[in-house]
Design a protein around this motif. Structure first.
Motif, short mmCIF file in Angstrom:
data_model
loop_
_atom_site.label_atom_id
_atom_site.label_comp_id
_atom_site.label_asym_id
_atom_site.label_seq_id
_atom_site.Cartn_x
_atom_site.Cartn_y
_atom_site.Cartn_z
N ARG A 331 -8.24 0.40 -4.46
CA ARG A 331 -7.22 0.06 -5.51
C ARG A 331 -7.69 -0.41 -7.17
O ARG A 331 -7.12 0.12 -8.01
CB ARG A 331 -6.34 -1.12 -4.94
N GLY A 335 -6.85 1.71 -10.48
CA GLY A 335 -6.40 0.88 -11.70
C GLY A 335 -6.98 1.18 -13.08
O GLY A 335 -6.49 0.97 -14.07
N SER A 349 -8.13 8.15 -9.87
CA SER A 349 -6.85 7.48 -9.29
C SER A 349 -6.25 8.89 -8.77
O SER A 349 -5.53 8.73 -7.60
CB SER A 349 -6.20 7.12 -10.50
N ARG A 426 -3.56 1.44 -0.03
CA ARG A 426 -4.08 2.33 -1.14
C ARG A 426 -2.96 2.41 -2.26
O ARG A 426 -1.92 2.18 -2.18
CB ARG A 426 -4.42 3.85 -0.56
N PRO A 427 -3.55 2.80 -3.23
CA PRO A 427 -2.44 2.84 -4.45
C PRO A 427 -1.48 3.76 -4.17
O PRO A 427 -1.38 4.69 -3.53
CB PRO A 427 -3.35 3.43 -5.68
#
Length: 447
Positions: A331, A335, A349, A426-427
């Motif tokens: 994460r 970012g 990402s 997770r993102p």
């Protein structure tokens, strides 16, 4: 004190001791069972990883098969982005680990050239993040050069002192496959260029090359499972099984993308028995292809793999905390818009949903060996790695690794079950497929 008084005093004291013992025993037997206390790994698995003794300017090579269109060997390109996460964790701890990717071009000659190029660049070791013949060729080239090489997704065809695989053993896979089909009396193999299992009796095989298209194969499979009627007047082969006789289907294919195509076709014909996928299902490419085909992730799909998916982060043990730290790092890395993928042509990402612990742990293993050797010299790193055993306390996200043996993975393969549940670890990514593998069947939603 009179003898009578002394006797009474002793009796009272003895009674008190007995009562106290009974009370203590009662409390002990009736108190709630104490939960297993976690070992003290949480404090030693931060997101940032230290690397004592690491030489300056340590470089690690990664061999990839470039492409995202189903080229054999490219199915692990996104999974291999876990290597980026490992490098970022060491950077947070103050150690610079440089990753250099080379394209094997999907050929054995390309694989050898990729390894030779990385050796010339002074890599301390390499991660072979491919599969198939080119991965085996890369391993042979590394072995000939004495270059430490870890294969997260393949087995080397020839052993060498500087080669390690993180794949579960073949025996472990076969045992897990037998467990997955336990109770099935008539197993159907549906195949598209894959390998047939050797430890499970197969009642019948349907090979895609014998059908006009995948829909025809799926229709015949559905007849055999009793989920479809055979069309009136349709020809019946002499080796065709009885309708409704099949109670489990093993699905095998040459690539995860072709595996997803078979699975989706079977689901489209309402095949309701377990679909057991011995190879390729846990690769991100399978999840992505199945999603694009509008297939369904459900507990009907049974993979064979070590229990090392995202769901391990929910475990109350050392591996759970190691996986949790890894996912926190995923994460954080996602970012940071400045962090690129292995090939430097897209932000990390974009592939954060697929970055896996195996590629991450391969990098951690090489870094720990370099730190132990105090050198980036490939031969010294390989020698040090042969004495290394690692677990969550050393920064691993997946199962423990023992590099004193060629098959470094200590965990056995087990049946794992597909689930569409978003664990939220997770993102957030609206384009990512929703499929996680869990070690127990996902509960069936209430109607």
């Amino acid at each position: 004190m009179s003898p009578r008084t002394r006797l009474m005093t002793l009796l009272v004291a003895a009674a008190a001791v007995v009562v106290a013992a009974v009370v203590a025993l009662t409390v002990m037997l009736n108190r709630p069972a104490e939960a297993i206390r976690p070992d003290p790994v949480a404090a030693t698995v931060p997101v940032a990883l230290d690397a004592d003794g690491l030489p300056e300017d340590l470089s690690i090579g990664v061999v990839l098969t470039y492409g995202q269109s189903g080229e054999p060997g490219s199915e692990y390109n996104r999974a291999a982005q876990g290597a980026v996460v490992a490098a970022e964790r060491f950077a947070q701890g103050g150690a610079v680990v440089t990753l250099s990717a080379q394209n094997d071009r999907g050929t054995e000659d390309g694989a050898r050239a990729a390894v030779e190029a990385l050796a010339e660049q002074g890599m301390a070791g390499i991660v072979v993040a491919s599969s198939g013949p080119q991965a085996e060729a890369a391993a042979r080239a590394a072995g000939e050069l004495g270059l430490a090489a870890i294969l997260p997704y393949a087995q080397p065809s020839e052993p060498a002192p500087s080669l390690w695989t993180m794949m579960p053993s073949g025996t472990s896979v076969e045992v897990a496959l037998r467990t997955a089909v336990n109770g099935a009396t008539s197993v159907l193999l549906v195949n598209d260029g894959g390998t047939a299992p050797t430890s499970v009796p197969i009642a019948q095989t349907l090979d895609l090359q014998n059908f006009d298209d995948v829909a025809g194969l799926a229709q015949e499979a559905a007849v055999l499972t009793g989920d479809q009627q055979r069309a009136p007047g349709a020809p019946v082969g002499t080796d065709a099984g009885a309708a409704g006789s099949t109670d489990a289907v093993i699905v095998s294919a040459a690539t995860p993308q072709r595996l997803a195509r078979l699975v989706q076709a079977l689901q489209a014909r309402d095949v309701s028995v377990p679909l057991i996928l011995p190879d390729g299902a846990t690769a991100p490419a399978f999840a992505s292809a199945l999603s694009e085909l509008d297939g369904t992730a459900s507990g009907q799909l049974v993979g064979i793999a070590p229990s090392a998916g995202d769901s391990a982060a929910l475990q109350q043990d050392a591996q759970g905390r190691g996986m949790s730290a890894f996912l926190s790092a995923v994460r954080l890395t996602a970012g940071d818009a400045d962090v690129k993928n292995l090939t430097g042509d897209a932000p990390f990402s974009a592939d954060a949903w697929a970055a896996d612990p195996a590629s991450h742990d391969a990098v951690v293993g090489l870094v720990r060996a370099a730190g132990l050797a105090g050198s980036g010299d490939p031969s010294e790193v390989a020698e040090a790695l042969r004495s290394v055993s690692l677990g969550p306390g050393e920064g691993l996200a997946g199962p423990a690794l023992d590099f004193s043996r060629p098959e470094a993975l200590t965990a056995k393969a087990t049946p794992v079950y597909a689930s569409p549940q978003d664990l939220g670890l997770r993102p957030a990514d609206g384009n990512a497929p929703r499929l996680v593998w869990v070690p127990a069947p996902a509960p069936t939603p209430s109607p």
